[in-house]
Design a protein around this motif. Structure first.
Motif, short mmCIF file in Angstrom:
data_model
loop_
_atom_site.label_atom_id
_atom_site.label_comp_id
_atom_site.label_asym_id
_atom_site.label_seq_id
_atom_site.Cartn_x
_atom_site.Cartn_y
_atom_site.Cartn_z
N SER A 154 44.76 45.23 41.30
CA SER A 154 45.01 46.16 40.04
C SER A 154 44.44 45.33 38.71
N GLN A 155 44.38 43.78 38.81
CA GLN A 155 43.94 43.11 37.58
C GLN A 155 43.31 41.92 38.59
N VAL A 156 42.83 41.10 36.77
CA VAL A 156 41.87 40.10 37.36
C VAL A 156 42.99 38.94 36.31
N SER A 157 42.38 37.64 36.90
CA SER A 157 43.57 36.52 36.75
C SER A 157 42.35 35.65 35.87
N ALA A 158 42.12 35.27 34.01
CA ALA A 158 40.59 34.56 33.86
C ALA A 158 41.49 33.59 32.79
N THR A 159 40.64 32.67 32.72
CA THR A 159 40.38 31.56 31.98
C THR A 159 39.97 31.68 30.81
N VAL A 160 40.31 30.80 29.72
CA VAL A 160 40.31 31.15 28.53
C VAL A 160 39.01 30.19 28.52
N VAL A 161 37.54 30.36 28.00
CA VAL A 161 36.56 28.88 28.14
C VAL A 161 36.17 28.56 26.69
N ARG A 173 44.86 29.39 24.29
CA ARG A 173 44.24 28.11 23.85
C ARG A 173 43.43 27.70 24.95
N LEU A 174 41.98 27.70 24.63
CA LEU A 174 41.37 26.46 25.48
C LEU A 174 42.80 26.03 27.14
N GLY A 175 41.50 26.87 27.63
CA GLY A 175 42.33 26.48 29.54
C GLY A 175 43.02 27.60 30.00
N ASP A 176 44.24 28.33 28.52
CA ASP A 176 45.38 29.07 29.15
C ASP A 176 44.39 30.06 30.04
N GLU A 177 45.38 30.93 30.63
CA GLU A 177 45.49 31.55 31.98
C GLU A 177 45.43 33.31 30.94
N LEU A 178 44.69 34.66 31.12
CA LEU A 178 45.24 35.14 30.72
C LEU A 178 44.56 36.20 31.92
N ILE A 196 32.99 21.49 18.67
CA ILE A 196 33.51 21.77 20.28
C ILE A 196 35.17 21.15 20.08
N ALA A 197 36.54 21.48 20.53
CA ALA A 197 37.43 21.15 20.48
C ALA A 197 37.36 19.66 21.00
N PRO A 198 37.94 18.88 20.54
CA PRO A 198 38.80 17.18 20.62
C PRO A 198 38.91 17.68 22.53
N GLN A 199 37.63 16.50 22.95
CA GLN A 199 37.82 16.16 24.41
C GLN A 199 37.53 17.61 25.45
N ALA A 200 37.35 18.47 25.32
CA ALA A 200 37.15 19.38 25.85
C ALA A 200 35.67 19.63 25.81
N VAL A 201 35.87 19.19 27.54
CA VAL A 201 34.38 18.65 27.89
C VAL A 201 33.31 20.69 28.65
N HIS A 205 18.08 17.46 24.20
CA HIS A 205 19.23 17.86 23.92
C HIS A 205 20.07 17.14 23.80
N LEU A 206 20.95 16.12 22.87
CA LEU A 206 21.94 15.52 22.93
C LEU A 206 23.52 15.93 22.51
N ALA A 207 23.99 16.13 23.16
CA ALA A 207 25.59 16.16 23.71
C ALA A 207 26.60 15.15 23.84
N VAL A 208 27.72 14.90 22.69
CA VAL A 208 28.63 14.33 23.70
C VAL A 208 29.83 14.76 22.98
N VAL A 209 30.61 14.72 23.44
CA VAL A 209 31.86 14.74 23.87
C VAL A 209 32.74 14.22 25.25
N ASP A 210 32.97 13.15 25.02
CA ASP A 210 33.20 12.01 25.86
C ASP A 210 34.59 11.13 25.77
N PRO A 211 35.55 11.76 26.61
CA PRO A 211 36.76 11.40 26.27
C PRO A 211 37.10 10.16 26.98
N GLY A 212 36.15 9.46 27.67
CA GLY A 212 35.61 8.83 29.03
C GLY A 212 35.11 7.38 28.58
#
Length: 266
Positions: free
Chosen positions: A170-177, A256-261, A40-45, A64-71
């Motif tokens: 005529s178009q859709v706006s998406a987010t890179v996840v 990149r993560l979070g970019d709009e397409l 997972i990308a650093p801090q990408a919760v 399920h042990l999951a740790v992405v923990d910027p806080g």
């Protein structure tokens, strides 16, 4: 034998993952740990939450042990959640666990405060080693969830907002996840969003990333396009994804993560 699925943003070049494995092995030597991913990308919760949601149904019922923990080290709570199907989710209360847990149905939640189920010395920056891994291991050997700390109101747990696509005529706006190691760009779109534009397999769509414009072929799989072709397809988790057959779409588009397409009818 209890299975612990382990997901983090730690990568593999440092000692973090191996140390957590060691902590688990000392407490629960019979437990089997499955490394779901540590990429997972650093801090990408948000990315971590979606990957956890996507992969949970394919793992045995367990922990399920999951740790992405910027806080880490701040005032966010350490958390364990039990769902109706008997799964346990362990990690920070920052939304990482709750996309998957809510889909399974939250039955109980507890804050991880009981010292007996932590390591003796808890650092401010490595709660995965000192709090989360020990909690997961103790659950694996049968310690009841309620002994790890006080009950929490599930409604009080942090939820992460998954961005909704914007659907136009005529178009859709998406987010890179997600962007995987092959450069495939997964978005928050699903095939029915493209269908609202009248787009079907075999059609071409216009893809805009920032000020750049590309044209992609809508396909069912990579083999439906020649090498080097920019394609749009439904990935294995049902997300509309941009890729290059035998290539790297993220490198081409600089996405990149979070970019709009923006995808529209060509």
């Amino acid at each position: 034998m209890t299975v612990i699925g382990f997901l983090t943003d730690f990568g593999l070049q440092d000692d973090f993952v191996g140390t957590c494995h060691g902590v688990i092995a000392r407490i629960a030597p019979e437990a089997r740990v499955i490394d779901v991913t540590h990429g997972i990308a650093p801090q990408a919760v948000l990315q971590g939450a979606l990957v956890l949601r996507n992969t949970t149904p394919y793992l045995p019922v367990g922990i399920h042990l999951a740790v992405v923990d910027p806080g880490v080290g701040g005032d966010r709570r350490a958390l364990a959640v039990r769902t109706r199907d008997g799964r346990m989710f362990v990690g920070p209360d920052n939304g990482l666990l709750m996309v998957a847990a809510d889909e399974a149905g939250v039955e109980a939640a507890h804050e991880l405060t009981e010292r007996a189920y932590r390591l003796p010395d808890v650092s401010r920056t490595f709660h995965a080693r000192d709090i989360f891994a020990p909690a997961a291991a103790h659950l694996a050997v049968g310690v009841p969830l309620g002994r790890l700390g006080p009950a929490l109101d599930p409604a009080s747990l942090v939820r992460i907002r998954i961005p909704d696509p914007e659907i136009g005529r005529s178009q859709v706006s998406a987010t890179v996840v997600s962007v995987d190691r092959f450069g495939n760009i997964a978005t928050n779109l699903r095939p029915d969003h493209l269908e609202t534009l009248g787009v079907a397999t075999g059609d071409r769509v216009e893809v805009r990333v920032s000020f750049d414009r590309y044209y992609a072929l809508v396909v069912g799989t990579f083999g439906d396009a020649p090498p080097g072709e920019l394609i749009v397809y439904e990935d294995s988790y049902g997300l509309v994804t941009l890729a290059i057959s035998n290539g790297n779409a993220a490198r081409l588009a600089g996405a990149r993560l979070g970019d709009e397409l923006r995808l529209g009818v060509a």
